[in-house]
Write a protein that holds these residues in place. Sequence first.
Motif, PDB file in Angstrom:
ATOM      1  N   MET A 157       0.841  -1.174   0.000  1.00 26.25           N
ATOM      2  CA  MET A 157       0.000   0.000   0.000  1.00 26.25           C
ATOM      3  C   MET A 157       0.889   1.240   0.000  1.00 26.25           C
ATOM      4  N   GLY A 158       0.541   2.191  -0.824  1.00 25.70           N
ATOM      5  CA  GLY A 158       1.307   3.424  -0.881  1.00 25.70           C
ATOM      6  C   GLY A 158       2.488   3.334  -1.818  1.00 25.70           C
ATOM      7  N   LYS A 159       2.700   2.211  -2.440  1.00 26.72           N
ATOM      8  CA  LYS A 159       3.781   2.089  -3.403  1.00 26.72           C
ATOM      9  C   LYS A 159       3.229   2.523  -4.757  1.00 26.72           C
ATOM     10  N   THR A 160       4.002   3.297  -5.467  1.00 28.58           N
ATOM     11  CA  THR A 160       3.537   3.781  -6.760  1.00 28.58           C
ATOM     12  C   THR A 160       4.540   3.414  -7.838  1.00 28.58           C
ATOM     13  N   ALA A 161       4.045   3.308  -9.046  1.00 30.47           N
ATOM     14  CA  ALA A 161       4.895   3.090 -10.214  1.00 30.47           C
ATOM     15  C   ALA A 161       4.251   3.826 -11.375  1.00 30.47           C
ATOM     16  N   ILE A 162       5.082   4.298 -12.269  1.00 27.01           N
ATOM     17  CA  ILE A 162       4.567   5.009 -13.426  1.00 27.01           C
ATOM     18  C   ILE A 162       4.784   4.118 -14.640  1.00 27.01           C
ATOM     19  N   TYR A 163       3.705   3.869 -15.326  1.00 26.20           N
ATOM     20  CA  TYR A 163       3.751   3.034 -16.517  1.00 26.20           C
ATOM     21  C   TYR A 163       3.375   3.898 -17.709  1.00 26.20           C
ATOM     22  N   ARG A 164       4.220   3.912 -18.688  1.00 25.58           N
ATOM     23  CA  ARG A 164       3.941   4.645 -19.923  1.00 25.58           C
ATOM     24  C   ARG A 164       3.508   3.624 -20.971  1.00 25.58           C
ATOM     25  N   ASP A 165       2.488   3.937 -21.715  1.00 25.15           N
ATOM     26  CA  ASP A 165       1.947   3.036 -22.728  1.00 25.15           C
ATOM     27  C   ASP A 165       3.042   2.651 -23.721  1.00 25.15           C
ATOM     28  N   ILE A 166       3.201   1.353 -23.944  1.00 28.77           N
ATOM     29  CA  ILE A 166       4.208   0.873 -24.889  1.00 28.77           C
ATOM     30  C   ILE A 166       3.573   0.430 -26.205  1.00 28.77           C
ATOM     31  N   GLY A 167       2.288   0.693 -26.356  1.00 29.42           N
ATOM     32  CA  GLY A 167       1.609   0.383 -27.598  1.00 29.42           C
ATOM     33  C   GLY A 167       1.142  -1.053 -27.728  1.00 29.42           C
ATOM     34  N   LYS A 168       1.267  -1.820 -26.667  1.00 29.50           N
ATOM     35  CA  LYS A 168       0.805  -3.203 -26.674  1.00 29.50           C
ATOM     36  C   LYS A 168      -0.140  -3.392 -25.501  1.00 29.50           C
ATOM     37  N   PRO A 169      -1.095  -4.298 -25.633  1.00 31.78           N
ATOM     38  CA  PRO A 169      -1.984  -4.546 -24.496  1.00 31.78           C
ATOM     39  C   PRO A 169      -1.212  -5.170 -23.331  1.00 31.78           C
ATOM     40  N   VAL A 170      -1.554  -4.753 -22.142  1.00 27.55           N
ATOM     41  CA  VAL A 170      -0.914  -5.302 -20.939  1.00 27.55           C
ATOM     42  C   VAL A 170      -1.994  -5.660 -19.925  1.00 27.55           C
ATOM     43  N   SER A 171      -1.644  -6.519 -19.007  1.00 30.98           N
ATOM     44  CA  SER A 171      -2.552  -6.815 -17.896  1.00 30.98           C
ATOM     45  C   SER A 171      -1.749  -6.659 -16.611  1.00 30.98           C
ATOM     46  N   TYR A 172      -2.441  -6.387 -15.536  1.00 30.92           N
ATOM     47  CA  TYR A 172      -1.776  -6.211 -14.251  1.00 30.92           C
ATOM     48  C   TYR A 172      -2.598  -6.907 -13.176  1.00 30.92           C
ATOM     49  N   ALA A 173      -1.966  -7.124 -12.032  1.00 33.10           N
ATOM     50  CA  ALA A 173      -2.610  -7.863 -10.944  1.00 33.10           C
ATOM     51  C   ALA A 173      -3.864  -7.131 -10.464  1.00 33.10           C
TER      52      ALA A 173
END
Length: 161
Positions: free
Chosen positions: A1-17
């Motif tokens: 909790m409180g952990k952040t990450a920045i994800y920039r779109d790489i042009g491909k579909p992604v999934s996350y937990a």
Amino acid sequence: MGKTAIYRDIGKPVSYASYLISVTFTEHFLPEIAAHYINSVLGKKWLAEVMNQTAGQANVNGTKLGDLAIPLPSIAEQKALIEEITNEFDTIDRQVEATALGLKQSDAQRKNILKSAFSGQLVPQDPNDEPRSVLLEKIKKEREELAKQVKPKKSRQPKKS
């Protein structure tokens, strides 16, 4: 909790937990500002106030996260803030590395000094001094004599009430 990450779109579909929350910002709000704010003292205080505790696991849901009010300066100010924060973190990282190196060097120097001390290299040696083996034997005999002596018992003082 409180952990952040920045994800920039790489042009491909992604999934996350499923336990992660994805947030999309407008072009007027740089995601680094949100990440730094959430990890700041104010952000951590807010998280502590709104988090749910389930089975020892702290959580903040998306609805509550949506209620987080983050000050929004102009885009130029956001860029300047991010640059300044990045520079400060870089400075801290360099200081941590320098401190770790200093501690490592200090430990090595301490070992060298002890090695020199035990090998008699720190002060000029007197050739008239007795050898180490003789000195150690004297110390051993002194300890044996002390162990044989009867120690006087201490008298107990009566307790004062």
